[in-house]
Design a protein around this motif. Structure first.
Motif, PDB file in Angstrom:
ATOM      1  N   ILE A 188      -5.733  -3.645   3.785  1.00  0.00           N
ATOM      2  CA  ILE A 188      -5.761  -2.180   3.838  1.00  0.00           C
ATOM      3  C   ILE A 188      -6.112  -1.691   5.237  1.00  0.00           C
ATOM      4  O   ILE A 188      -5.462  -0.793   5.783  1.00  0.00           O
ATOM      5  CB  ILE A 188      -6.755  -1.627   2.794  1.00  0.00           C
ATOM      6  CG1 ILE A 188      -6.205  -1.862   1.385  1.00  0.00           C
ATOM      7  CG2 ILE A 188      -7.018  -0.139   3.022  1.00  0.00           C
ATOM      8  CD1 ILE A 188      -7.218  -1.676   0.284  1.00  0.00           C
ATOM      9  N   HIS A 238     -12.584   4.512  -1.193  1.00  0.00           N
ATOM     10  CA  HIS A 238     -11.821   3.485  -1.893  1.00  0.00           C
ATOM     11  C   HIS A 238     -12.281   3.472  -3.343  1.00  0.00           C
ATOM     12  O   HIS A 238     -13.462   3.274  -3.629  1.00  0.00           O
ATOM     13  CB  HIS A 238     -12.019   2.103  -1.279  1.00  0.00           C
ATOM     14  CG  HIS A 238     -11.077   1.072  -1.838  1.00  0.00           C
ATOM     15  ND1 HIS A 238     -10.310   0.260  -1.046  1.00  0.00           N
ATOM     16  CD2 HIS A 238     -10.754   0.738  -3.117  1.00  0.00           C
ATOM     17  CE1 HIS A 238      -9.559  -0.524  -1.815  1.00  0.00           C
ATOM     18  NE2 HIS A 238      -9.833  -0.242  -3.079  1.00  0.00           N
ATOM     19  N   GLU A 252      -3.198  -2.186   7.612  1.00  0.00           N
ATOM     20  CA  GLU A 252      -2.081  -1.253   7.432  1.00  0.00           C
ATOM     21  C   GLU A 252      -2.423   0.165   7.875  1.00  0.00           C
ATOM     22  O   GLU A 252      -1.590   0.861   8.458  1.00  0.00           O
ATOM     23  CB  GLU A 252      -1.641  -1.250   5.973  1.00  0.00           C
ATOM     24  CG  GLU A 252      -0.907  -2.505   5.561  1.00  0.00           C
ATOM     25  CD  GLU A 252      -0.070  -2.297   4.317  1.00  0.00           C
ATOM     26  OE1 GLU A 252       0.752  -1.368   4.289  1.00  0.00           O
ATOM     27  OE2 GLU A 252      -0.254  -3.076   3.362  1.00  0.00           O
ATOM     28  N   LYS A 258      -3.048   0.721  -3.730  1.00  0.00           N
ATOM     29  CA  LYS A 258      -2.868  -0.698  -3.411  1.00  0.00           C
ATOM     30  C   LYS A 258      -2.379  -1.360  -4.694  1.00  0.00           C
ATOM     31  O   LYS A 258      -3.142  -1.553  -5.642  1.00  0.00           O
ATOM     32  CB  LYS A 258      -4.197  -1.291  -2.943  1.00  0.00           C
ATOM     33  CG  LYS A 258      -4.123  -2.759  -2.503  1.00  0.00           C
ATOM     34  CD  LYS A 258      -3.254  -2.958  -1.283  1.00  0.00           C
ATOM     35  CE  LYS A 258      -3.480  -4.367  -0.697  1.00  0.00           C
ATOM     36  NZ  LYS A 258      -2.437  -4.728   0.281  1.00  0.00           N
ATOM     37  N   THR A 275      -7.165   1.264  -5.949  1.00  0.00           N
ATOM     38  CA  THR A 275      -6.647  -0.045  -6.328  1.00  0.00           C
ATOM     39  C   THR A 275      -6.032   0.034  -7.723  1.00  0.00           C
ATOM     40  O   THR A 275      -6.686   0.472  -8.671  1.00  0.00           O
ATOM     41  CB  THR A 275      -7.752  -1.106  -6.318  1.00  0.00           C
ATOM     42  OG1 THR A 275      -8.220  -1.290  -4.974  1.00  0.00           O
ATOM     43  CG2 THR A 275      -7.240  -2.440  -6.841  1.00  0.00           C
ATOM     44  N   LEU A 320       0.888  -1.159   0.000  1.00  0.00           N
ATOM     45  CA  LEU A 320       0.000   0.000   0.000  1.00  0.00           C
ATOM     46  C   LEU A 320       0.931   1.215   0.000  1.00  0.00           C
ATOM     47  O   LEU A 320       1.552   1.540   1.013  1.00  0.00           O
ATOM     48  CB  LEU A 320      -0.896  -0.010   1.238  1.00  0.00           C
ATOM     49  CG  LEU A 320      -1.959   1.076   1.339  1.00  0.00           C
ATOM     50  CD1 LEU A 320      -2.978   0.958   0.209  1.00  0.00           C
ATOM     51  CD2 LEU A 320      -2.665   1.000   2.695  1.00  0.00           C
ATOM     52  N   VAL A 373      -7.875   5.452  -0.956  1.00  0.00           N
ATOM     53  CA  VAL A 373      -7.115   4.322  -1.489  1.00  0.00           C
ATOM     54  C   VAL A 373      -7.590   4.038  -2.908  1.00  0.00           C
ATOM     55  O   VAL A 373      -8.794   3.953  -3.158  1.00  0.00           O
ATOM     56  CB  VAL A 373      -7.267   3.059  -0.618  1.00  0.00           C
ATOM     57  CG1 VAL A 373      -6.687   1.837  -1.336  1.00  0.00           C
ATOM     58  CG2 VAL A 373      -6.573   3.244   0.724  1.00  0.00           C
TER      59      VAL A 373
END
Length: 374
Positions: free
Chosen positions: A174, A185, A177, A53, A335, A34, A333
């Motif tokens: 995720i 997301h 972390e 990610k 992906t 990440l 985040v």
């Protein structure tokens, strides 16, 4: 005690539908980095925290390995001797690799002339039976389902429920972390299985009754409001030429440079709409030009090389930051579903050509002098 990492099934065994006797088929997938972006937020002048990610560092270079380890494991447990999938590329690579690992036959249907060479080479090298069809992914998906009804092959596309069980583990990683779920997301959306799987993962992670969650017996946050824990707002971004969620209807002839999401009839259609509703999120779209621009921007500003489809998640976020839909101060985040080497031709086509000079010190020093930063 050994600390050797042996894959996501062993890591999350208590949260997955496996038993102590299940024969695990793994290539050490999961546990991907990440990465917090440092330079790009400064370039766009936004006070946000953006992390990617990087699923391109899975064994076959994409997030598909998370689902494939579960799908093939359960296929072998059930006694299957062959697996089959339709694919725009990444699924075929993962199915071929995990089929080889399991010692069973893999059949992959791909659209002729519509698959990046990096992905095709993987499917071929791993020894799968590659069948090119004169049609698109949606045609392949229809054929796979028809064939599997009458022949002894197990479908390992995302309609296989065990695929989503494996893919949900990215959300677990995720949260572990960050210490909690992010505010947002963002994911690229093609077949829509991955955004569905992430929402399941975020919802199940907050539930104490992990075994009930894994077996989907209605006792987790996916089925009712969580116990005061945080879940992210889910954002699904599509390529403009292949955006059924933006059109509100299936697209019969999708086209985009982002081959991994060139899907007009997503199999997880209803589930993805449910994710949007439950998370308070939305769908968006990006042009091919926007996608390729962000792919290159990410590589050159942060050193992270992803395939075009992956860049769609970040491209969508940058657009929504610009229009104010995502507020400053947010943790986001994105992906990145696959590695950039999946599609080398597209990367080379938009890059500066190599500089050819004489094999002399003077020629090299001249080039360095002309290209020194600052």
């Amino acid at each position: 005690m050994s600390t050797h990492y042996t894959g996501l099934i062993e890591r999350y065994r208590d949260r997955l539908p496996v038993s102590k006797d299940t024969p695990v088929i793994s290539l050490g997938e999961g546990n991907t980095p990440l990465i917090e972006l440092r330079n790009l937020p400064r370039l766009i002048k936004k006070e946000v925290r953006i992390l990617v990610k990087y699923e391109g560092l899975n064994p076959t270079g994409s997030f598909k390995d998370r689902g494939m380890t579960m799908a093939v494991t359960k296929a072998v447990e059930a006694g299957s001797k062959a697996i089959i999938c339709a694919s725009t590329g990444n699924t075929s690579a993962a199915a071929a690799a995990y089929g080889a690992r399991a010692g069973i036959t893999s059949f992959v249907l791909i659209p002729e002339g519509k698959i990046a060479l990096g992905k095709l080479s993987q499917a071929m090298m791993h020894g799968s039976v590659v069948i090119q069809i004169k049609g698109n992914f949606d045609d392949g998906m229809r054929l796979v389902q028809e064939v599997a009804r009458d022949m002894p092959v197990t479908i390992v596309n995302s309609i296989n429920p065990f695929r989503l069980q494996g893919q949900k583990t990215a959300a677990f990683e995720i949260v572990e972390e960050l210490g909690e779920a992010p505010d947002y997301h963002a994911l690229p959306v093609g077949n829509a299985g991955n955004i569905t799987a992430h929402w399941i993962g975020y919802s199940e992670y907050i539930c104490k009754d992990t075994q009930a969650c894994a077996l989907c017996k209605g006792k987790c946050g996916f089925h009712k409001e969580p116990r005061g824990a945080k879940r992210p707002i889910m954002l699904g971004y599509q390529a403009a030429g292949s955006a059924p969620f933006m059109r509100g209807a299936m697209v019969d002839h999708p086209e985009t440079v982002a081959t991994a999401i060139r899907i007009g009839h997503p199999m997880s259609w209803n589930q993805a709409w449910k994710v949007k509703e439950e998370s308070g999120g939305w769908f968006g779209e990006c042009t091919d030009q926007e996608i390729l621009h962000v792919q290159k921007l990410l590589a050159q500003s942060e050193g992270v090389f992803c395939e075009p489809a992956s860049a769609t998640s970040l491209a969508g976020v940058l657009k929504d930051l610009e229009r104010g839909a995502i507020g400053e101060g947010s943790t986001i985040v994105c992906t990145l579903t696959g590695h950039g080497l999946k599609d080398p031709d597209t990367a080379i086509a938009q890059s500066t050509r190599p500089i050819t000079v004489d094999a002399s010190r003077g020629a090299i020093e001249k080039v360095i002098g002309e290209n020194m930063a600052g």
